[in-house]
Design an enzyme around this catalytic site. Structure first.
Site, mmCIF file in Angstrom:
data_model
loop_
_atom_site.group_PDB
_atom_site.id
_atom_site.type_symbol
_atom_site.label_atom_id
_atom_site.label_comp_id
_atom_site.label_asym_id
_atom_site.label_seq_id
_atom_site.Cartn_x
_atom_site.Cartn_y
_atom_site.Cartn_z
ATOM 1 C CB CYS A 101 -6.059 6.448 41.655
ATOM 2 S SG CYS A 101 -7.329 7.271 42.347
ATOM 3 N N GLY A 102 -8.658 4.646 40.999
ATOM 4 C CA GLY A 102 -9.889 3.863 41.434
ATOM 5 C C GLY A 102 -10.786 4.509 42.487
#
Ligand code: SF4
Length: 255
Positions: free
Chosen positions: A243-244
């Site tokens: 997702c980062g």
């Protein structure tokens, strides 16, 4: 207590790489201490942990609270979590008296979908935009406000090739703190043994084949077949693996 990028990480990782995760949590607790009260905001510094209350999260949480019973457990609520995740979290909070701090997206989840051209809440067309607005912004805000010196996270090297490159203790430029991964070297079997030994529950969807659990759209979390890696049910078919939150500038992450 250590607050800046001054530790000798080669030495520390050589020492901690293959020790029991409880030893790593103990080292982190002794090195970073507890968050301290600030005049104009939440207590800052010290050691915190993050959790998604996903499939095997209770393993990491139990390891942490066995050493630091009132450790802050930061949870990102994107607005699109499974109802099962929310009820599992409430149940675990009560059973283990967890010190959970929930950070929410600033967006109304229904309005955000409409404004961003996402007509079907069961899927996401633009996962990067949604993760940036509803997950990474929230996590960045939490880390800015809490400003931890050390951050315990539950990543494992065998979950994906990206995570296989991580170290037990790393400096995070993005969050200006140390990221510590106590169970990095553990396998699913190690986790299972620990969960059994301590009578810890898995997330209710784990039994239905969900081994990595994030948000509820089918494009974001899906059950994994025998052949898939641990993260292959996340954003399946999009090429996206993270997702980062666990990516640093230059890794190609969102936000
Ligand atoms: S995982 Fe899916 S629903 Fe959750 S923030 Fe990312 S794109 Fe949005």
């Amino acid at each position: 207590m250590t607050t800046a990028n001054t530790l000798n990480l080669d030495e520390i990782n050589a020492k901690l790489d293959r020790v029991h995760p409880a030893e790593i949590v103990r080292w982190a607790s002794e090195t970073f201490g507890e968050p301290k009260a600030t005049a104009d905001g939440p207590a800052a510094g010290g050691l915190i942990m993050t959790s998604s209350f996903g499939a095997e999260s209770m393993c990491s949480i139990h390891l942490a609270i066995s050493v630091v019973p009132r450790i802050k457990i930061v949870v990102v609520n994107t607005g699109y979590l499974f109802a099962e995740t929310l009820s599992f979290m409430q149940e675990m909070r009560k059973r283990f008296d967890l010190n959970v701090i929930e950070y929410h997206t600033k967006n109304d989840p229904v309005v955000w979908l409409t404004v961003h051209g996402e007509p079907d809440p069961r899927v996401r067309k633009n996962v990067d935009a949604c993760c940036a607005a509803n997950k990474n912004e929230v996590f960045d805000r939490a880390m800015r406000e809490l400003a931890p010196a050390g951050w315990l996270r539950g990543v494992r090297a065998d979950q994906s090739s990206e995570r296989g490159k991580m170290q037990v203790v790393q400096w995070s430029k993005r969050y200006n703190c140390y990221a510590i991964s106590p169970i990095l070297r553990w396998s699913s079997r190690d986790i299972w043994q620990y969960m059994k030994e301590h009578d810890l529950p898995y997330h209710p969807l784990w039994e239905k084949g969900y081994v990595s659990i994030g948000c509820n759209p089918s494009t974001c979390t899906a059950p994994v077949g025998e052949e898939g890696d641990q993260r292959s049910g996340r954003w399946a078919g999009t090429g996206k693996k993270e997702c980062g939150i666990h990516l640093e500038p230059g890794d190609g992450g969102v936000g």
